[in-house]
Design a protein around this motif. Structure first.
Motif, PDB file in Angstrom:
ATOM      1  N   ILE A  63       0.835  -1.207   0.000  1.00 53.02           N
ATOM      2  CA  ILE A  63       0.000   0.000   0.000  1.00 53.02           C
ATOM      3  C   ILE A  63       0.866   1.253   0.000  1.00 53.02           C
ATOM      4  O   ILE A  63       0.597   2.216  -0.723  1.00 53.02           O
ATOM      5  CB  ILE A  63      -0.951  -0.005   1.217  1.00 53.02           C
ATOM      6  N   PHE A  64       1.924   1.243   0.814  1.00 53.63           N
ATOM      7  CA  PHE A  64       2.821   2.393   0.862  1.00 53.63           C
ATOM      8  C   PHE A  64       3.386   2.682  -0.523  1.00 53.63           C
ATOM      9  O   PHE A  64       3.425   3.832  -0.966  1.00 53.63           O
ATOM     10  CB  PHE A  64       3.957   2.130   1.852  1.00 53.63           C
ATOM     11  N   ASN A  65       3.820   1.633  -1.202  1.00 51.57           N
ATOM     12  CA  ASN A  65       4.419   1.812  -2.515  1.00 51.57           C
ATOM     13  C   ASN A  65       3.433   2.374  -3.518  1.00 51.57           C
ATOM     14  O   ASN A  65       3.791   3.196  -4.370  1.00 51.57           O
ATOM     15  CB  ASN A  65       4.979   0.481  -3.021  1.00 51.57           C
ATOM     16  N   ARG A  66       2.172   1.952  -3.414  1.00 52.55           N
ATOM     17  CA  ARG A  66       1.154   2.467  -4.341  1.00 52.55           C
ATOM     18  C   ARG A  66       0.853   3.947  -4.100  1.00 52.55           C
ATOM     19  O   ARG A  66       0.442   4.654  -5.019  1.00 52.55           O
ATOM     20  CB  ARG A  66      -0.134   1.644  -4.191  1.00 52.55           C
ATOM     21  N   LEU A  67       1.056   4.391  -2.874  1.00 48.82           N
ATOM     22  CA  LEU A  67       0.708   5.770  -2.512  1.00 48.82           C
ATOM     23  C   LEU A  67       1.926   6.673  -2.339  1.00 48.82           C
ATOM     24  O   LEU A  67       1.780   7.832  -1.943  1.00 48.82           O
ATOM     25  CB  LEU A  67      -0.101   5.778  -1.203  1.00 48.82           C
ATOM     26  N   ARG A  68       3.114   6.180  -2.649  1.00 44.48           N
ATOM     27  CA  ARG A  68       4.334   6.914  -2.315  1.00 44.48           C
ATOM     28  C   ARG A  68       4.451   8.259  -3.027  1.00 44.48           C
ATOM     29  O   ARG A  68       5.156   9.160  -2.554  1.00 44.48           O
ATOM     30  CB  ARG A  68       5.572   6.064  -2.577  1.00 44.48           C
ATOM     31  N   GLU A  69       3.778   8.442  -4.167  1.00 44.14           N
ATOM     32  CA  GLU A  69       3.903   9.686  -4.919  1.00 44.14           C
ATOM     33  C   GLU A  69       2.960  10.779  -4.413  1.00 44.14           C
ATOM     34  O   GLU A  69       3.008  11.906  -4.880  1.00 44.14           O
ATOM     35  CB  GLU A  69       3.633   9.432  -6.411  1.00 44.14           C
ATOM     36  N   GLY A  70       2.099  10.452  -3.464  1.00 46.44           N
ATOM     37  CA  GLY A  70       1.149  11.442  -2.952  1.00 46.44           C
ATOM     38  C   GLY A  70       1.758  12.305  -1.852  1.00 46.44           C
ATOM     39  O   GLY A  70       2.969  12.331  -1.645  1.00 46.44           O
ATOM     40  N   THR A  71       0.900  13.025  -1.128  1.00 45.98           N
ATOM     41  CA  THR A  71       1.335  13.822   0.018  1.00 45.98           C
ATOM     42  C   THR A  71       2.134  12.946   0.973  1.00 45.98           C
ATOM     43  O   THR A  71       1.807  11.777   1.176  1.00 45.98           O
ATOM     44  CB  THR A  71       0.101  14.397   0.754  1.00 45.98           C
TER      45      THR A  71
END
Length: 207
Positions: A108-116
């Motif tokens: 999950i972290f990797n999928r969201l890493r480009e966000g805030t």
């Protein structure tokens, strides 16, 4: 060993060992002291993921899993007042919950890493922690899974009591799970501060 990997492995190993020791000591009616150290494993995983990437984070998780298995094996050989400190159900629940929740956290972290900056660590930890709690307490104490270890009497965990001493009636193990989950959620928020500071310092070293 990769120098980037070693600090993460040391931190994860220390947290797992400390949590396995502290879980033997009660904190109030619903928690153990281990409930306050174990969630830090998610902080370590997220820091490693942010700074060094998915592959390194997964290796740190694997090191934590192996450490947990070793702790469980040792615990099965230590006899307490009511039998081994670690039963088969607790060992299975602990290992499966840790590995599943931590790898889910990494994904999950990797999928969201480009966000805030806070979205990835918060979302991954909240979801991972919830899965961890649900898996561990269900496997370790639910009467529906007594076939896993028929000789292990966990009927005490099925005693029907008010939830957390004041809510609707529920098995004791559900109150234990809800209390544990609440601590994990609170620490997920608090851990954003050290996450930001540690990542900032480590990132600055490469600048």
């Amino acid at each position: 060993m990769n120098k980037a990997l070693l600090p993460g492995i040391i931190a994860m190993t220390a947290i797992v060992v400390a949590s396995n020791i502290l879980v033997q000591f009660l904190f109030g009616n619903w928690l153990t002291y281990g409930a306050f150290t174990y969630p830090l494993a998610f902080l370590v995983t997220d820091v490693m993921n942010r700074v060094y990437g998915v592959a390194t984070a997964r290796r740190v998780v694997l090191a934590g899993f192996v450490t947990g298995v070793i702790c469980s094996l040792i615990g099965t050989q230590i006899m307490g007042e009511f039998g081994p400190l670690v039963t088969l159900r607790i060992a299975i629940g602990s290992g499966l919950a840790f590995l599943t929740a931590q790898l889910l956290d990494v994904f999950i972290f990797n999928r969201l890493r480009e966000g805030t900056w806070w979205r990835a660590p918060l979302a991954s930890t909240l979801i991972g922690s919830s899965v961890d709690t649900a898996l561990f307490f269900t496997i370790a104490f639910s009467g529906a899974l007594s076939f896993i270890e028929p000789a292990n009497d966990v009927s005490w965990a099925g005693e029907i009591l008010p939830l957390l001493g004041a809510g609707p009636l529920a098995p004791l193990w559900v109150s234990l799970a809800v209390a544990d989950w609440g601590v994990k959620l609170a620490l997920a928020l608090i851990a954003l501060v050290p996450f930001r500071l540690i990542v900032g310092r480590l990132t600055a070293q490469f600048a």
